[in-house]
Design an enzyme around this catalytic site. Structure first.
Site, PDB file in Angstrom:
ATOM      1  N   LYS A  51      58.056 -64.956 -15.083  1.00  0.00           N
ATOM      2  CA  LYS A  51      56.984 -63.984 -15.279  1.00  0.00           C
ATOM      3  C   LYS A  51      55.817 -64.236 -14.325  1.00  0.00           C
ATOM      4  O   LYS A  51      55.164 -63.288 -13.868  1.00  0.00           O
ATOM      5  CB  LYS A  51      56.493 -64.019 -16.727  1.00  0.00           C
ATOM      6  CG  LYS A  51      57.488 -63.429 -17.715  1.00  0.00           C
ATOM      7  CD  LYS A  51      56.894 -63.371 -19.111  1.00  0.00           C
ATOM      8  CE  LYS A  51      57.865 -62.741 -20.099  1.00  0.00           C
ATOM      9  NZ  LYS A  51      57.297 -62.660 -21.465  1.00  0.00           N
ATOM     10  N   ASN A 101      51.033 -67.861 -29.345  1.00  0.00           N
ATOM     11  CA  ASN A 101      51.352 -68.817 -30.399  1.00  0.00           C
ATOM     12  C   ASN A 101      50.160 -69.722 -30.670  1.00  0.00           C
ATOM     13  O   ASN A 101      49.399 -70.065 -29.753  1.00  0.00           O
ATOM     14  CB  ASN A 101      52.591 -69.650 -30.034  1.00  0.00           C
ATOM     15  CG  ASN A 101      52.335 -70.619 -28.907  1.00  0.00           C
ATOM     16  OD1 ASN A 101      51.889 -71.745 -29.142  1.00  0.00           O
ATOM     17  ND2 ASN A 101      52.604 -70.199 -27.676  1.00  0.00           N
ATOM     18  N   CYS A 113      56.104 -60.617 -32.359  1.00  0.00           N
ATOM     19  CA  CYS A 113      56.311 -59.210 -32.013  1.00  0.00           C
ATOM     20  C   CYS A 113      57.791 -58.861 -32.089  1.00  0.00           C
ATOM     21  O   CYS A 113      58.147 -57.696 -32.242  1.00  0.00           O
ATOM     22  CB  CYS A 113      55.740 -58.910 -30.632  1.00  0.00           C
ATOM     23  SG  CYS A 113      56.509 -59.822 -29.283  1.00  0.00           S
ATOM     24  N   CYS A 160      69.769 -61.511 -41.724  1.00  0.00           N
ATOM     25  CA  CYS A 160      68.477 -61.058 -41.191  1.00  0.00           C
ATOM     26  C   CYS A 160      68.622 -60.889 -39.678  1.00  0.00           C
ATOM     27  O   CYS A 160      69.733 -60.702 -39.176  1.00  0.00           O
ATOM     28  CB  CYS A 160      67.360 -62.045 -41.542  1.00  0.00           C
ATOM     29  SG  CYS A 160      67.517 -63.654 -40.733  1.00  0.00           S
TER      30      CYS A 160
END
Length: 482
Positions: free
Chosen positions: A135, A180, A244, A435
Protein backbone atom coordinates in the site's frame (compact mmCIF):
# COMPACT_ATOMS: atom_id res chain seq x y z
CA UNK A 1 -5.40 -24.65 -13.43
CA UNK A 2 -1.92 -24.51 -11.86
CA UNK A 3 -0.37 -23.91 -15.28
CA UNK A 4 -2.84 -21.14 -16.05
CA UNK A 5 -2.26 -19.56 -12.63
CA UNK A 6 1.48 -19.55 -13.24
CA UNK A 7 0.98 -17.97 -16.67
CA UNK A 8 -1.22 -15.29 -15.14
CA UNK A 9 1.37 -14.62 -12.43
CA UNK A 10 4.17 -14.32 -15.01
CA UNK A 11 2.15 -11.94 -17.17
CA UNK A 12 1.15 -9.88 -14.14
CA UNK A 13 4.80 -9.60 -13.15
CA UNK A 14 5.78 -8.46 -16.62
CA UNK A 15 2.98 -5.88 -16.64
CA UNK A 16 4.03 -4.57 -13.23
CA UNK A 17 7.64 -4.26 -14.39
CA UNK A 18 6.60 -2.41 -17.53
CA UNK A 19 4.29 -0.13 -15.57
CA UNK A 20 7.05 0.67 -13.09
CA UNK A 21 9.44 1.54 -15.92
CA UNK A 22 6.75 3.73 -17.47
CA UNK A 23 6.06 5.46 -14.16
CA UNK A 24 9.76 6.14 -13.67
CA UNK A 25 10.03 7.59 -17.16
CA UNK A 26 6.98 9.78 -16.57
CA UNK A 27 8.45 10.96 -13.29
CA UNK A 28 11.73 11.85 -14.98
CA UNK A 29 9.83 13.64 -17.74
CA UNK A 30 7.74 15.62 -15.24
CA UNK A 31 10.82 16.67 -13.32
CA UNK A 32 12.66 17.62 -16.51
CA UNK A 33 9.69 19.64 -17.74
CA UNK A 34 9.42 21.42 -14.38
CA UNK A 35 13.14 22.24 -14.40
CA UNK A 36 12.91 23.47 -17.98
CA UNK A 37 9.91 25.65 -17.16
CA UNK A 38 11.63 27.13 -14.12
CA UNK A 39 14.80 27.75 -16.13
CA UNK A 40 12.85 29.54 -18.88
CA UNK A 41 11.05 31.68 -16.31
CA UNK A 42 14.32 32.69 -14.70
CA UNK A 43 15.95 33.29 -18.08
CA UNK A 44 13.12 35.54 -19.17
CA UNK A 45 13.15 37.49 -15.91
CA UNK A 46 14.92 40.76 -15.50
CA UNK A 47 17.83 39.66 -13.36
CA UNK A 48 18.27 36.90 -10.74
CA UNK A 49 15.22 34.97 -9.55
CA UNK A 50 14.06 36.80 -6.44
CA UNK A 51 10.88 34.96 -5.46
CA UNK A 52 10.65 32.49 -2.56
CA UNK A 53 8.98 29.77 -4.65
CA UNK A 54 9.75 28.30 -8.06
CA UNK A 55 7.76 29.53 -11.05
CA UNK A 56 5.78 26.30 -11.42
CA UNK A 57 4.76 26.38 -7.77
CA UNK A 58 2.98 29.70 -8.17
CA UNK A 59 0.94 28.20 -10.97
CA UNK A 60 0.25 24.94 -9.14
CA UNK A 61 -0.61 26.35 -5.70
CA UNK A 62 -1.94 29.79 -6.61
CA UNK A 63 -5.59 29.09 -5.76
CA UNK A 64 -4.78 28.41 -2.12
CA UNK A 65 -2.12 31.10 -1.77
CA UNK A 66 -4.74 33.79 -2.40
CA UNK A 67 -6.75 32.64 0.61
CA UNK A 68 -6.88 35.26 3.40
CA UNK A 69 -4.40 34.26 6.10
CA UNK A 70 -2.58 31.81 3.84
CA UNK A 71 -0.48 33.69 1.29
CA UNK A 72 3.01 32.93 0.05
CA UNK A 73 4.27 32.52 3.61
CA UNK A 74 1.79 29.72 4.23
CA UNK A 75 2.92 27.98 1.05
CA UNK A 76 6.56 28.27 2.06
CA UNK A 77 5.69 26.75 5.44
CA UNK A 78 3.98 23.82 3.70
CA UNK A 79 6.99 23.35 1.42
CA UNK A 80 9.29 23.19 4.43
CA UNK A 81 7.01 20.88 6.43
CA UNK A 82 7.40 17.13 6.90
CA UNK A 83 4.23 15.10 7.50
CA UNK A 84 4.08 11.40 8.39
CA UNK A 85 1.02 9.35 7.44
CA UNK A 86 0.71 6.08 9.34
CA UNK A 87 -1.68 3.87 7.38
CA UNK A 88 -2.24 4.03 3.62
CA UNK A 89 -5.86 2.91 3.66
CA UNK A 90 -9.26 4.57 3.65
CA UNK A 91 -8.08 7.47 5.80
CA UNK A 92 -4.51 7.73 4.57
CA UNK A 93 -5.31 7.83 0.85
CA UNK A 94 -7.45 11.02 0.83
CA UNK A 95 -5.36 12.65 3.55
CA UNK A 96 -2.15 12.05 1.60
CA UNK A 97 -3.71 13.19 -1.66
CA UNK A 98 -4.72 16.58 -0.29
CA UNK A 99 -1.44 17.09 1.53
CA UNK A 100 0.52 16.26 -1.61
CA UNK A 101 -1.74 18.44 -3.70
CA UNK A 102 -1.29 21.31 -1.25
CA UNK A 103 2.49 21.12 -1.61
CA UNK A 104 3.73 19.64 1.67
CA UNK A 105 7.46 19.33 1.11
CA UNK A 106 8.08 15.86 2.54
CA UNK A 107 5.47 13.14 3.02
CA UNK A 108 6.27 9.86 4.78
CA UNK A 109 4.05 6.81 4.30
CA UNK A 110 4.07 3.89 6.76
CA UNK A 111 2.16 0.72 5.88
CA UNK A 112 3.19 -2.92 5.63
CA UNK A 113 -0.03 -4.25 4.07
CA UNK A 114 -0.64 -5.06 0.40
CA UNK A 115 -3.47 -3.87 -1.83
CA UNK A 116 -6.49 -6.18 -2.01
CA UNK A 117 -9.60 -5.95 -4.15
CA UNK A 118 -11.73 -5.36 -1.06
CA UNK A 119 -9.79 -2.12 -0.41
CA UNK A 120 -10.63 -0.42 -3.68
CA UNK A 121 -14.14 0.86 -2.94
CA UNK A 122 -12.81 3.27 -0.32
CA UNK A 123 -9.00 3.44 -0.57
CA UNK A 124 -9.08 5.70 -3.58
CA UNK A 125 -5.35 5.95 -4.31
CA UNK A 126 -5.03 2.23 -5.04
CA UNK A 127 -5.99 0.67 -8.38
CA UNK A 128 -6.83 -2.71 -9.82
CA UNK A 129 -3.50 -2.77 -11.66
CA UNK A 130 -1.64 -2.50 -8.34
CA UNK A 131 -3.32 -5.41 -6.55
CA UNK A 132 -0.69 -7.28 -4.56
CA UNK A 133 1.74 -4.37 -4.29
CA UNK A 134 2.40 -2.75 -0.93
CA UNK A 135 0.00 0.00 0.00
CA UNK A 136 2.87 2.36 0.72
CA UNK A 137 4.25 1.96 -2.81
CA UNK A 138 0.81 2.09 -4.42
CA UNK A 139 0.01 5.34 -2.61
CA UNK A 140 3.39 6.75 -3.64
CA UNK A 141 2.59 6.03 -7.30
CA UNK A 142 -0.70 7.89 -7.01
CA UNK A 143 0.82 10.86 -5.19
CA UNK A 144 3.76 11.17 -7.55
CA UNK A 145 1.40 11.31 -10.53
CA UNK A 146 -0.64 13.95 -8.71
CA UNK A 147 2.34 16.09 -7.71
CA UNK A 148 5.98 15.11 -8.39
CA UNK A 149 7.39 18.09 -6.47
CA UNK A 150 7.26 16.81 -2.84
CA UNK A 151 9.73 14.27 -1.51
CA UNK A 152 8.07 10.96 -0.69
CA UNK A 153 9.59 8.55 1.82
CA UNK A 154 8.24 5.02 2.02
CA UNK A 155 8.28 2.68 5.01
CA UNK A 156 6.90 -0.63 3.76
CA UNK A 157 6.53 -1.96 7.30
CA UNK A 158 4.18 -1.64 10.24
CA UNK A 159 4.93 0.93 12.91
CA UNK A 160 6.27 -0.85 16.00
CA UNK A 161 7.94 0.17 19.27
CA UNK A 162 11.30 -0.80 17.78
CA UNK A 163 11.08 1.50 14.74
CA UNK A 164 8.76 4.25 15.99
CA UNK A 165 11.45 6.68 17.17
CA UNK A 166 13.54 6.25 14.03
CA UNK A 167 10.59 7.03 11.76
CA UNK A 168 8.52 9.59 13.68
CA UNK A 169 11.48 11.73 14.74
CA UNK A 170 12.00 12.86 11.14
CA UNK A 171 8.60 14.61 10.86
CA UNK A 172 6.80 17.70 12.15
CA UNK A 173 3.20 16.43 12.16
CA UNK A 174 1.82 12.88 12.35
CA UNK A 175 -1.48 11.57 11.00
CA UNK A 176 -2.88 8.41 12.59
CA UNK A 177 -4.76 6.70 9.76
CA UNK A 178 -4.69 3.22 11.29
CA UNK A 179 -7.54 0.98 12.36
CA UNK A 180 -6.48 -0.84 15.52
CA UNK A 181 -6.21 0.33 19.15
CA UNK A 182 -2.71 -1.01 19.87
CA UNK A 183 -1.16 1.05 17.08
CA UNK A 184 -3.18 4.13 18.08
CA UNK A 185 -1.73 4.06 21.60
CA UNK A 186 1.77 3.50 20.24
CA UNK A 187 1.50 6.45 17.82
CA UNK A 188 0.22 8.72 20.56
CA UNK A 189 2.95 7.69 23.00
CA UNK A 190 5.80 8.28 20.56
CA UNK A 191 4.30 11.65 19.58
CA UNK A 192 4.27 12.68 23.26
CA UNK A 193 7.87 11.58 23.75
CA UNK A 194 9.09 13.33 20.60
CA UNK A 195 6.89 16.42 20.86
CA UNK A 196 4.87 15.93 17.68
CA UNK A 197 1.26 17.05 17.15
CA UNK A 198 -1.01 14.20 16.14
CA UNK A 199 -4.16 14.23 13.99
CA UNK A 200 -6.14 11.07 14.71
CA UNK A 201 -9.27 9.83 12.96
CA UNK A 202 -11.33 6.68 12.62
CA UNK A 203 -14.38 5.53 10.68
CA UNK A 204 -16.74 2.56 10.67
CA UNK A 205 -19.95 1.93 8.79
CA UNK A 206 -21.30 5.44 8.11
CA UNK A 207 -19.75 7.26 11.07
CA UNK A 208 -16.39 8.79 11.89
CA UNK A 209 -14.53 10.81 14.49
CA UNK A 210 -11.50 13.10 14.49
CA UNK A 211 -9.39 14.71 17.20
CA UNK A 212 -6.17 16.74 17.22
CA UNK A 213 -3.90 15.50 20.01
CA UNK A 214 -0.73 16.72 21.72
CA UNK A 215 -1.22 20.13 20.11
CA UNK A 216 0.55 22.22 21.10
CA UNK A 217 3.17 19.65 22.13
CA UNK A 218 4.60 19.96 25.60
CA UNK A 219 6.99 17.95 27.77
CA UNK A 220 5.53 15.36 30.12
CA UNK A 221 4.02 17.13 33.12
CA UNK A 222 3.62 20.47 31.30
CA UNK A 223 0.49 22.13 30.02
CA UNK A 224 -0.23 21.16 26.44
CA UNK A 225 -2.72 19.34 24.30
CA UNK A 226 -4.10 16.02 25.60
CA UNK A 227 -2.81 12.76 24.19
CA UNK A 228 -4.82 9.74 23.09
CA UNK A 229 -4.55 8.20 26.55
CA UNK A 230 -6.01 11.35 28.13
CA UNK A 231 -9.14 10.88 26.04
CA UNK A 232 -9.22 7.08 26.14
CA UNK A 233 -7.34 5.92 29.28
CA UNK A 234 -8.41 2.31 28.70
CA UNK A 235 -8.85 0.48 25.40
CA UNK A 236 -12.25 -0.96 24.50
CA UNK A 237 -12.81 -4.65 25.31
CA UNK A 238 -11.50 -6.79 22.44
CA UNK A 239 -14.90 -8.41 21.99
CA UNK A 240 -16.49 -4.99 21.38
CA UNK A 241 -14.14 -4.02 18.54
CA UNK A 242 -15.84 -4.32 15.17
CA UNK A 243 -13.65 -4.28 12.06
CA UNK A 244 -14.79 -2.90 8.72
CA UNK A 245 -14.66 -6.49 7.45
CA UNK A 246 -17.39 -7.42 9.93
CA UNK A 247 -19.34 -4.17 10.31
CA UNK A 248 -18.77 -2.64 6.89
CA UNK A 249 -17.73 0.88 5.97
CA UNK A 250 -19.05 3.46 3.53
CA UNK A 251 -16.29 4.84 1.33
CA UNK A 252 -17.37 8.50 1.44
CA UNK A 253 -17.61 8.35 5.25
CA UNK A 254 -14.02 7.24 5.78
CA UNK A 255 -12.92 9.52 2.93
CA UNK A 256 -14.50 12.51 4.64
CA UNK A 257 -12.50 11.85 7.79
CA UNK A 258 -9.26 11.55 5.81
CA UNK A 259 -9.93 14.87 4.08
CA UNK A 260 -10.59 16.50 7.45
CA UNK A 261 -7.29 15.11 8.74
CA UNK A 262 -5.45 16.80 5.87
CA UNK A 263 -7.19 20.08 6.65
CA UNK A 264 -6.19 19.94 10.30
CA UNK A 265 -2.58 19.12 9.42
CA UNK A 266 -2.38 22.10 7.06
CA UNK A 267 -3.77 24.40 9.76
CA UNK A 268 -1.23 23.13 12.28
CA UNK A 269 1.62 23.77 9.83
CA UNK A 270 0.69 27.30 8.79
CA UNK A 271 -0.35 28.36 12.31
CA UNK A 272 2.96 27.23 13.75
CA UNK A 273 1.45 25.07 16.51
CA UNK A 274 3.97 22.35 15.80
CA UNK A 275 6.74 24.34 17.55
CA UNK A 276 7.45 23.34 21.18
CA UNK A 277 5.20 24.85 23.83
CA UNK A 278 6.39 28.23 25.11
CA UNK A 279 4.88 30.97 27.22
CA UNK A 280 5.50 33.39 24.36
CA UNK A 281 3.23 31.43 22.04
CA UNK A 282 0.55 30.91 24.71
CA UNK A 283 0.90 33.52 27.49
CA UNK A 284 -1.58 31.86 29.83
CA UNK A 285 -2.98 28.35 30.25
CA UNK A 286 -6.36 29.74 29.21
CA UNK A 287 -4.89 30.59 25.80
CA UNK A 288 -4.32 26.91 24.93
CA UNK A 289 -6.64 25.70 22.15
CA UNK A 290 -9.65 23.85 23.55
CA UNK A 291 -9.45 20.22 22.34
CA UNK A 292 -12.56 18.95 20.64
CA UNK A 293 -13.72 15.62 19.28
CA UNK A 294 -15.42 15.97 15.91
CA UNK A 295 -18.17 13.41 15.28
CA UNK A 296 -19.38 12.78 11.74
CA UNK A 297 -22.36 10.73 10.65
CA UNK A 298 -23.67 10.04 7.16
CA UNK A 299 -26.55 7.59 7.61
CA UNK A 300 -27.96 5.86 4.56
CA UNK A 301 -31.32 7.39 5.43
CA UNK A 302 -31.15 11.02 6.46
CA UNK A 303 -28.82 13.99 6.06
CA UNK A 304 -25.16 13.94 7.17
CA UNK A 305 -24.19 15.67 10.40
CA UNK A 306 -21.10 17.07 12.11
CA UNK A 307 -20.92 17.67 15.85
CA UNK A 308 -18.02 18.94 17.97
CA UNK A 309 -17.66 17.75 21.57
CA UNK A 310 -15.32 19.60 23.92
CA UNK A 311 -12.73 17.30 25.44
CA UNK A 312 -10.83 17.50 28.71
CA UNK A 313 -7.24 18.73 28.78
CA UNK A 314 -4.30 16.61 29.84
CA UNK A 315 -5.03 14.18 32.65
CA UNK A 316 -2.99 14.64 35.80
CA UNK A 317 -2.52 10.86 36.07
CA UNK A 318 -2.01 10.09 32.36
CA UNK A 319 0.34 7.16 31.76
CA UNK A 320 2.05 8.96 28.86
CA UNK A 321 2.02 12.76 29.32
CA UNK A 322 1.68 13.41 33.05
CA UNK A 323 4.50 14.48 35.33
CA UNK A 324 4.49 11.04 36.98
CA UNK A 325 4.82 9.18 33.69
CA UNK A 326 7.54 6.54 33.50
CA UNK A 327 7.25 6.24 29.73
CA UNK A 328 10.57 6.97 28.00
CA UNK A 329 12.03 6.43 24.54
CA UNK A 330 14.23 3.70 25.97
CA UNK A 331 11.40 1.80 27.67
CA UNK A 332 9.27 2.09 24.55
CA UNK A 333 11.90 0.80 22.13
CA UNK A 334 13.18 -2.06 24.27
CA UNK A 335 9.70 -3.23 25.27
CA UNK A 336 10.22 -2.82 29.01
CA UNK A 337 7.56 -0.16 29.42
CA UNK A 338 4.42 -1.21 27.56
CA UNK A 339 3.22 -4.29 25.69
CA UNK A 340 0.69 -2.61 23.43
CA UNK A 341 -0.94 -5.77 22.17
CA UNK A 342 -1.35 -7.10 25.70
CA UNK A 343 -2.63 -3.71 26.93
CA UNK A 344 -5.37 -3.81 24.31
CA UNK A 345 -6.46 -7.31 25.24
CA UNK A 346 -3.94 -9.41 23.33
CA UNK A 347 -4.28 -10.99 19.95
CA UNK A 348 -7.46 -13.02 19.44
CA UNK A 349 -6.86 -16.72 19.84
CA UNK A 350 -10.05 -18.37 18.58
CA UNK A 351 -8.46 -21.82 18.44
CA UNK A 352 -8.47 -21.99 22.23
CA UNK A 353 -12.13 -21.03 22.61
CA UNK A 354 -13.53 -24.48 21.73
CA UNK A 355 -12.04 -27.94 21.96
CA UNK A 356 -11.25 -29.94 18.82
CA UNK A 357 -14.28 -32.16 19.51
CA UNK A 358 -16.55 -29.13 19.30
CA UNK A 359 -15.38 -28.10 15.83
CA UNK A 360 -15.71 -29.54 12.32
CA UNK A 361 -14.02 -28.49 9.09
CA UNK A 362 -16.01 -27.02 6.23
CA UNK A 363 -15.12 -29.95 3.98
CA UNK A 364 -16.16 -32.53 6.61
CA UNK A 365 -19.47 -30.78 7.13
CA UNK A 366 -20.11 -30.70 3.37
CA UNK A 367 -19.03 -34.29 2.69
CA UNK A 368 -20.40 -36.10 5.72
CA UNK A 369 -22.74 -34.19 7.98
CA UNK A 370 -24.91 -32.55 5.34
CA UNK A 371 -25.36 -35.80 3.45
CA UNK A 372 -25.63 -38.22 6.38
CA UNK A 373 -27.02 -36.24 9.32
CA UNK A 374 -30.26 -35.09 7.77
CA UNK A 375 -31.91 -33.93 10.99
CA UNK A 376 -29.68 -31.06 12.13
CA UNK A 377 -29.63 -27.27 12.16
CA UNK A 378 -27.06 -25.03 10.54
CA UNK A 379 -27.11 -21.69 12.35
CA UNK A 380 -25.54 -18.73 10.51
CA UNK A 381 -24.77 -15.99 13.07
CA UNK A 382 -23.59 -13.31 10.62
CA UNK A 383 -25.47 -10.06 10.16
CA UNK A 384 -28.33 -10.11 7.60
CA UNK A 385 -26.30 -8.09 5.09
CA UNK A 386 -23.55 -10.74 5.04
CA UNK A 387 -26.13 -13.54 4.92
CA UNK A 388 -27.93 -11.86 2.03
CA UNK A 389 -24.79 -11.83 -0.13
CA UNK A 390 -24.17 -15.57 0.10
CA UNK A 391 -25.14 -18.42 2.43
CA UNK A 392 -24.98 -22.19 2.68
CA UNK A 393 -28.16 -23.90 1.54
CA UNK A 394 -30.49 -24.63 4.44
CA UNK A 395 -28.82 -22.28 6.90
CA UNK A 396 -30.96 -20.32 9.34
CA UNK A 397 -29.80 -16.75 9.92
CA UNK A 398 -29.86 -15.60 13.55
CA UNK A 399 -27.40 -12.70 13.97
CA UNK A 400 -25.38 -13.13 17.14
CA UNK A 401 -25.99 -9.47 18.03
CA UNK A 402 -29.73 -10.17 18.32
CA UNK A 403 -29.65 -13.23 20.51
CA UNK A 404 -30.71 -11.45 23.68
CA UNK A 405 -33.94 -10.55 21.95
CA UNK A 406 -34.29 -14.02 20.46
CA UNK A 407 -34.13 -15.93 23.76
CA UNK A 408 -37.20 -15.83 25.96
CA UNK A 409 -37.21 -16.84 29.61
CA UNK A 410 -40.29 -17.76 31.62
CA UNK A 411 -41.09 -15.90 34.83
CA UNK A 412 -40.23 -18.93 36.98
CA UNK A 413 -36.76 -19.09 35.48
CA UNK A 414 -37.45 -21.88 33.00
CA UNK A 415 -36.33 -21.45 29.43
CA UNK A 416 -38.73 -21.32 26.49
CA UNK A 417 -37.71 -22.88 23.19
CA UNK A 418 -36.08 -20.10 21.09
CA UNK A 419 -38.30 -18.87 18.29
CA UNK A 420 -35.58 -19.51 15.70
CA UNK A 421 -35.26 -23.16 16.67
CA UNK A 422 -37.45 -25.15 14.20
CA UNK A 423 -40.33 -26.85 16.05
CA UNK A 424 -39.77 -30.05 14.06
CA UNK A 425 -36.14 -30.36 15.16
CA UNK A 426 -35.58 -33.23 17.59
CA UNK A 427 -34.30 -32.37 21.07
CA UNK A 428 -31.12 -34.34 20.38
CA UNK A 429 -30.56 -33.12 16.80
CA UNK A 430 -27.16 -31.45 16.47
CA UNK A 431 -26.65 -27.75 15.83
CA UNK A 432 -23.74 -26.44 13.78
CA UNK A 433 -22.80 -22.77 13.88
CA UNK A 434 -21.10 -20.81 11.12
CA UNK A 435 -19.94 -17.20 10.90
CA UNK A 436 -17.68 -15.20 8.59
CA UNK A 437 -14.20 -16.45 9.55
CA UNK A 438 -14.75 -18.76 12.52
CA UNK A 439 -14.47 -16.39 15.48
CA UNK A 440 -18.04 -15.38 16.33
CA UNK A 441 -19.24 -18.94 15.75
CA UNK A 442 -17.09 -20.17 18.62
CA UNK A 443 -18.42 -17.52 20.97
CA UNK A 444 -21.95 -18.31 19.79
CA UNK A 445 -21.43 -22.04 20.35
CA UNK A 446 -20.29 -21.42 23.90
CA UNK A 447 -23.22 -19.08 24.49
CA UNK A 448 -25.73 -21.65 23.20
CA UNK A 449 -24.43 -24.16 25.71
CA UNK A 450 -24.55 -21.62 28.52
CA UNK A 451 -28.20 -21.03 27.67
CA UNK A 452 -28.89 -24.74 27.98
CA UNK A 453 -29.76 -25.30 24.31
CA UNK A 454 -27.61 -28.46 24.37
CA UNK A 455 -29.91 -30.04 26.98
CA UNK A 456 -27.08 -30.68 29.36
CA UNK A 457 -24.99 -32.45 26.75
CA UNK A 458 -27.87 -34.33 25.12
CA UNK A 459 -27.56 -32.27 21.94
CA UNK A 460 -24.24 -31.73 20.12
CA UNK A 461 -23.44 -28.08 19.40
CA UNK A 462 -20.30 -27.13 17.49
CA UNK A 463 -19.01 -24.72 14.89
CA UNK A 464 -17.56 -24.86 11.38
CA UNK A 465 -13.88 -24.07 11.66
CA UNK A 466 -12.87 -21.11 9.50
CA UNK A 467 -16.44 -20.06 8.77
CA UNK A 468 -17.62 -18.96 5.35
CA UNK A 469 -14.07 -18.20 4.27
CA UNK A 470 -13.18 -21.88 4.74
CA UNK A 471 -16.39 -22.91 2.97
CA UNK A 472 -15.34 -20.90 -0.08
CA UNK A 473 -11.79 -22.28 -0.01
CA UNK A 474 -12.68 -25.92 0.66
CA UNK A 475 -16.18 -26.48 -0.74
CA UNK A 476 -17.60 -23.85 -3.09
CA UNK A 477 -15.01 -21.62 -4.74
CA UNK A 478 -17.74 -19.83 -6.71
CA UNK A 479 -19.43 -18.49 -3.56
CA UNK A 480 -18.97 -14.73 -3.06
CA UNK A 481 -17.16 -13.82 0.15
CA UNK A 482 -16.96 -10.38 1.72
Amino acid sequence: MDGLDRAVAVLRGRVETAEKELRDLKAQLAQAEQLAQDARSKENSNGPWKWPLEAGEYERYGRQMILPGFGVQGQVQLKNARVLIVGAGGLGCPAAAYLAGAGVGTIGIVDGDTVEASNLHRQIAHTTSRLGTTKAYSLYCYLHDLNPLPEYKLYEEHLAPQNAERIVSQYDVVLDCTDNPATRYLISDICVLLGKPLVSASALRTDGQLIVLNCPPAPQGSKGGPCYRCVFPQPPPPASILSCGEGGVLGPAVGTMGVLQAGEAIKIIIRGHHVPYSTDAYPTPDALPSPTLLLFSSPLSGPPSLRAVRMRSRRADCYACSGSSVLTLESLSDGSGMDYVQFCGGLPSPESTLSAEERVSASDYAATIRSVTKDHLLLDVREPEHFGIAAIDGAVNVPFSQWKQSINVEEDGGQVRPEWLPPTLRDDAPIYVVCRVGNDSQVATRRLKEMGIDGGGKRFIGDIRGGMRAWKEEVDKSMPFT
